[in-house]
Motif scaffolding. Sequence first.
Motif, short mmCIF file in Angstrom:
data_model
loop_
_atom_site.label_atom_id
_atom_site.label_comp_id
_atom_site.label_asym_id
_atom_site.label_seq_id
_atom_site.Cartn_x
_atom_site.Cartn_y
_atom_site.Cartn_z
N ARG A 115 0.83 -1.21 0.00
CA ARG A 115 0.00 0.00 0.00
C ARG A 115 0.86 1.25 0.00
NH1 ARG A 115 -5.48 -1.33 1.22
NH2 ARG A 115 -5.55 -3.59 1.34
N GLN B 159 -5.85 12.17 -0.04
CA GLN B 159 -6.98 12.13 0.88
C GLN B 159 -8.02 13.15 0.44
OE1 GLN B 159 -7.05 9.87 3.28
NE2 GLN B 159 -5.00 9.16 2.76
N PHE C 127 -7.98 4.12 -4.65
CA PHE C 127 -7.45 3.04 -3.84
C PHE C 127 -5.99 3.31 -3.59
CE2 PHE C 127 -6.72 -1.52 -2.80
CZ PHE C 127 -7.69 -1.59 -1.83
N ASP C 128 -5.33 2.43 -2.89
CA ASP C 128 -3.96 2.73 -2.52
C ASP C 128 -2.98 1.62 -2.92
OD1 ASP C 128 -4.82 0.81 -0.84
OD2 ASP C 128 -4.54 1.93 1.02
N LYS D 3 -15.05 -0.76 -3.12
CA LYS D 3 -15.13 0.31 -2.14
C LYS D 3 -16.44 1.10 -2.32
CE LYS D 3 -11.92 3.93 -0.74
NZ LYS D 3 -10.66 4.58 -1.17
N GLY E 268 -10.76 -3.54 -0.77
CA GLY E 268 -11.50 -2.30 -1.04
C GLY E 268 -12.58 -2.05 0.00
N ASP F 116 -11.28 -0.72 3.26
CA ASP F 116 -10.88 0.67 3.06
C ASP F 116 -12.07 1.61 3.28
OD1 ASP F 116 -9.29 -1.20 1.17
OD2 ASP F 116 -7.97 0.51 1.54
N ARG G 245 -12.72 1.84 6.94
CA ARG G 245 -11.78 2.72 7.63
C ARG G 245 -12.13 4.18 7.36
NH1 ARG G 245 -5.71 2.29 5.89
NH2 ARG G 245 -6.78 2.83 3.96
N GLU G 246 -12.44 4.48 6.09
CA GLU G 246 -12.72 5.88 5.76
C GLU G 246 -13.96 6.39 6.46
OE1 GLU G 246 -12.62 7.22 1.64
OE2 GLU G 246 -10.75 6.09 1.37
N ASP H 31 -3.00 -3.78 7.98
CA ASP H 31 -3.19 -2.71 7.00
C ASP H 31 -4.26 -1.71 7.44
OD1 ASP H 31 -1.31 -3.64 5.25
OD2 ASP H 31 -2.72 -4.97 4.19
N TYR H 32 -5.15 -2.16 8.30
CA TYR H 32 -6.25 -1.28 8.69
C TYR H 32 -6.35 -1.22 10.20
CZ TYR H 32 -7.56 -2.46 3.90
OH TYR H 32 -7.56 -2.66 2.56
N THR I 84 -9.67 -1.17 12.55
CA THR I 84 -10.85 -1.36 11.70
C THR I 84 -11.33 -2.80 11.67
OG1 THR I 84 -10.16 0.46 10.27
CG2 THR I 84 -11.72 -1.10 9.33
#
Lengths: 521, 362, 313, 302
Positions: free
Chosen positions: C124, C129, C220-221, D173, D193, D196, D199-200, D215-216, D219
């Motif tokens: 990643r 943002q 996405f990352d 996502k 996705g 993500d 998390r957002e 990675d999260y 979350t």
Amino acid sequence: MTHGTAAEPAAGEAVLSLRGITKRFGSLVANEAVDLDVRRGEVVALLGENGAGKTTLMNILFGHYVADEGDVLVAGEGGDLQELDAGSPRAALAAGIGMVHQHFTLAENLSGFENIILGTQGLLDLSVSRRGARRKLEALMREAGLDVALDRQVSRLSVGEKQRIEILKALYRDARILVMDEPTAVLTPQEVERLFETLRRLTSGGLSVIFIAHKLSEVLAIADRIVVLRGGRKVGETARSVADRRLIAEMMVGRHVPTTRREPGRRGGVLLELRDVSSGEPSDRGALTEVSLAVAAGEIIGIAGVSGNGQSRLSALVAGLARPRGGVLRLFGSEVSHHDPRRFAAAGVARIPEDRHHDGIIGGMTVAENVVVEEIRAKDYSRWGFLRKKAIRSRAEAAIRGYDVRCQGPDAPARQLSGGNMQKLILARVLDRAPRLVLANQPTRGLDVGAQSEVHRRLLEARARGAGVLLISEDLDELLSLSDRVAVMHGGRLSEAIETERVGRTTLGLMMAGHGREEAA
Amino acid sequence: MIRFEPRPERNRLLRVAAPIGAAAAALVLAAIPLAFAGAPVLRAYALMFSGAFGSVFALTETLTRATPLILTGLAAVVAFRAKLWNIGLEGQLYAGALAAVAVGSGAIMAPAGVMVPLVLIAGFAAGALLMLGPALLKLKFGADEVVTTLLLNFVVILFVQMMLEGPLQDPMSMGWPQSAPVVDEAVLPPLVERMRLHSGLLVGLVAAAVVHVLFRHTVWGYEMRAVGENASAARYAGIPVSGTLVRVALISGGLAGLAGVGEVAGLKGYLTADLSPGFGYAGIVVAMLAALSPLGAVLAAVFVAAVFVGADSMSRAIGVSSYLADLVVALSLLCVLVGGFVTRYRIRRVTRHHATAGRERA
Amino acid sequence: MEILEILISANFWAAAIRIATPLIFGVLGALVCERAGVLNLGIEGIFVAGAMAGWLAVYLGLPLWAGVAIAAIVGGAFGLIHAGLTVPLGLSQHVSGIGVTMLATSLSYFVYRTALPNVSSPPRIVPFQPVDVPVLSDIPFLGPVLFSQTPLTWLAFAMVLVVAWLLYRTPLGLALRAVGDNPASVDAQGMSVTSLRIGAVVAGSALMGIGGAFLTMSAFDAFFFGMVNGRGWICIALTVFASWRPGKALLGAILFGAFDAFQVRLQTVIGSALPSQIFLMLPYVLSILALVLVARRADYPRALLQPWFQGQR
Amino acid sequence: QDGKIRVAGIYTVPVEQQWVSRIHKALNAAQERGDIEYVYSENVSNTDYERVMREYAEQGMDLVVGEAFSVERAARKVAAEYPDTAFLMGSSFPAQEPNLAVFDNYIHEPAYLTGMIAGEATESNVIGMVGGFAIPEVNRLMHAFMAGATEVNPEVRFLVSFINSWYDPPKAKEAAFAMVDRGADILYAERFGVADAARERGIKAIGNVIDTSGDYPGTILASAIWHMEPTIDKAIEAVKNDTFAAEDYGQYSYMSHGGGSLVADEELAPEGAVEAAKAKQEEILSGAFEVEVDDTEPKSTM
Ligand SMILES: Nc1ncnc2c1ncn2[C@@H]1O[C@H](COP(=O)(O)OP(=O)(O)OP(=O)(O)O)[C@@H](O)[C@H]1O
Ligand SMILES: Nc1ncnc2c1ncn2[C@@H]1O[C@H](COP(=O)(O)OP(=O)(O)OP(=O)(O)O)[C@@H](O)[C@H]1O
Ligand SMILES: [Mg+2]
Ligand SMILES: [Mg+2]
């Protein structure tokens, strides 16, 4: 522009000199050691039959082509001749050469104004400077007497207007040498007259012009000097004052050109009859309103008129491409129910389209395939859906021989034919079937004198055989010499047909401009 | 200054030399990523060749992969000749495959002599019908066929998935979205024992011959060419332009549909939604490489297939990333494209003889 | 009614714009190429290359905007290949385009795999943002829709204006529009058809590259194989829908984005009643219908697909 | 031969795909231990699958590992023609004599447990689930998850959607966002996705197959992890000992064999939820409780 007024060459001095220009395309020699000088303020007419190499020579001058041999010299600031960069239109433009191309070089999605200023500004400038350009252009239009709707999209302009845009394009760049490749082919007589006035005014101000046209009358009206090309070579040069019409024609074609004469004919029964026919959306330019017309066997009916007044629609009706909105269309005695080009052709209508490149010839197919295109489903040329290639080929060979179509053979791509030969191919296709009615729409546009006389001969031949001919043309000479009767088209309406002997050029001209016959006479 | 000029006539030596040169150039270019991945370059070339042609297995694999390409290539040839830009070959291929399993996996039972033609006809009809839509939208509304056919690809594949999870799902598939296998009678028989090569190849070859004859010898083909070369002149001459375009659409879509039939009834036996790795798009490439010649399409299809199969096998034999195969295919494609140019044009340095030097002047 | 609720919710429109962003770049890029007369089917691959290159650059330590620049450069480089083959050599734009798609895709995958041979889960980066613009983001409805997007979305909007201004207000735009309609018009005015076309294709492809980068650096990352997933082809379709106009391109992209955003929401509303594929088809079917409604033959760049050689006819 | 056995992997997707990544990881680990020599082909289209199998078999591989799901027929044909090569294939069908063994991702047990945690954790009683394709491998985990959640919280409702791609995280996502907009406060992350999106939007997610909690951070509530090592190691051993047979290796994905496990973040999970799940896990391990396997397409329940 870099060309100041400082030390302009004086009248009579050469501003342009082509020396020993030779250009080959493969084995074909399009120009061979051609020399040509043009002096300040002079109009040089460049003549020659189709394919003689006129356009090629001009393309070399303007940098579209690069000569295999020879030099192009243009007068620089001080009036001395300097060699021009080969193959660079940019250099030619910078040297003060303007060119009105034989085929329009306009972007149709832009306005006329935009086409004119295209490329006159640094590409990376942040905005188009319209105001200054506009002022200059309007002055130019007034001065030159060229009037066009500058802001209309080019695709919606008539050919005449497009031609004027092309001329303005050249003048806008302060051209000192103006090349005009068949600028009059699509102009009406009035427009031609105005163009000539403009040219006279401009040349008296020092502009030099190279003028290409196929109509000798025009050449004699405008040129100071006449240069004739044949087969790529310069075969003659003469001052207009001593020019002899017949001699020039022969010099161009290399043989005697017979003048066509219409013998008195015998008028038979009516073949085509339109009674109060309307067609197209009434709001459209070029729609027909209540047109009545009758074409009988053994006569030629001429339709005069400025293009865009409904001729295309009329021609589409008679060709079977369009259907009337109101009124009656009778063909060979019976009312037409199926408006279908193939049926019209099969019934005996020979159709010669106005635009041979667009509607006449399928360039990517062979000469032979083009000859039989209207009859491909007939049993002579196909059986059970399969082509009868031998029959097609022998028909094509006969057509090539009978109509003297100059080409490499039946299998040559039709695209390679010159305009005149394309026209002969179309004549062979439609006339060889002994049609009863001939529709000829601008049949000699852009053709050289030899080809013109050939087309005229064929039309008269058809008439003599008893066919009726509907001839739509903007060329008054052509109309007056071929037609038994002439009608004038204006604003979608058609005047009564009048015996040719009873109308003169002026009357016709006025009627074309929209005056009634009584007024005009 | 450099300019390109068409060659007056095709040079025979060049016509042979250009493809070879192009292949060589592609190989040289492919050496860069090969070396980058640390592979022995020369051995890789040898492996590539033997992977495509080196054994009966390799050869039949190449031809197997070429089979759908021949048919989609022909489909593109037919459409493009008439300037109908059918980019929807992929969708039509799936439509053909779907029809083949709908008819051929048990819905109808008949002897092979009936079943095989039946699935072929069903597949052809499905592809043809799918292409009819865009053709009519173009004729009626002027809707650009590039867009409609392209978007329909996505729709059709989704539709296939829907069918495979619904009415056409194999009850024995343990829930997997796949169709029941086509019955034995409907299978296009294999051509070589134990190999995958199937008689779909024959269908492709026959189709190529038919399309060749169509364009060369029939009124329909003549009319299609005329419409493609100059539609307005064709209309003026009385050729039914709309009718011809509809015919073109049907034939083109049908041929792509046949490609789908071959893949299910000849190769895989049943339908899944990932049947085709882009055979439809590759068909466009095949057609253009062949300069829209039907017989050329066969050669072009074999070429494209051979490069892929050879390079893929090579990547495995020397253990470099299998993405290398796609890279080699792409490089070869572009090189061959340039090679074709060399046979048609010559490059000229523009230098002029000056008049003064060229001739005696007084 | 829930469907209406969806359509008036700010989140829905924000999603539509997010989904539309890569498409906006792509359509603008395709539009610039096609306006100059060159169809660029390389777009699908250029998206992949932009996505990969931009992401990799940032992964290797460059700042985000440098990644965007690299994506643009890589896109432009593939554009240069396509232009080189189709403009001076006049080769088939279809084949070259599909060839470039294959080349860009396989090269990206190959480079990714060779650079990161042993990853099990894609690495990643820290992506762009969403930036809340102080006052504007608080405007009801419009705030969340327009002003809580990432900078790349704003760049996309800006590019619409830039391309429109360029096409319609500058001499360069004039020349571009002319060269796609009739190259002879440009040639006869002393400009180089070849340079104009090459320039347009390179610039258009650079935009496509940025469109790809949006996927890996904003939406996405991480980079995934196959993540472009037909978006390039959609752009080719949207270009026609947009009649080659930047404003309509924006509209078309957002409309498609809205169809797509609507589709996923609809799945959650009446998803149990219909197969999921019906919903997924929606954006494509609606796009075809939209095209049929707006279809007009006239606006085609007339010289599209037609090669041009100086000194030949 | 140096005693190492030669293993080839054939995958229809890239090795980053969650499912395949587990096989790839287990084989790489075996290679690192020095047990095997491992090569693989990824992203093999199913048209090419048979050819690739044959090429590896011809190269003399001892064991070929792959996924036969959409190429069952071809895989079985090739296996039959190369009886000396061992084939271990992901498949929903039974093994085939003499040399084709099958496995599958039977981690419905930990998926059930994650469902229990999610069911406790949700406050809106809406859980969103985004899947790639509605295939059995996905469906069975979703159903198990739903069953687990419903057990502890009968009020809970599910939103289900599929994006029709294994690899389109931006799209996944967006699908997840759509669910959050509809009130979901827990997301079941079948695809990349989805987490993500969680998390957002500051909500929680449930992981699947792989552990992405690193990675999260903050979350991932819990994940059902698949371990391919037991399956792979069993197969390697069998090949080594010449005892490889047409077996169903599916059992080695069960929790009892260490093929599946639950990872939960006790800090994030509601109090007692993890304990309850752990208790259930004991029941499962002891055989007192069996999680149902349901391969049909899951539907939204709202
Ligand atoms: N680009 C070209 N490629 C091949 N041959 C050409 C090309 N341009 C011109 N020619 C050839 O050069 C010859 C001269 O053509 P050109 O167009 O100069 O004739 P022209 O005198 O202008 O005829 P027209 O009166 O019909 O306009 C023709 O016979 C043609 O075959
Ligand atoms: N693509 C081509 N290849 C070879 N020769 C060509 C090609 N195009 C035109 N020509 C040649 O150009 C010559 C002149 O054709 P041109 O195009 O000037 O005629 P045209 O403009 O149709 O005639 P006009 O306008 O005077 O009726 C012909 O002799 C023809 O052989
Ligand atoms: Mg000429
Ligand atoms: Mg001419």
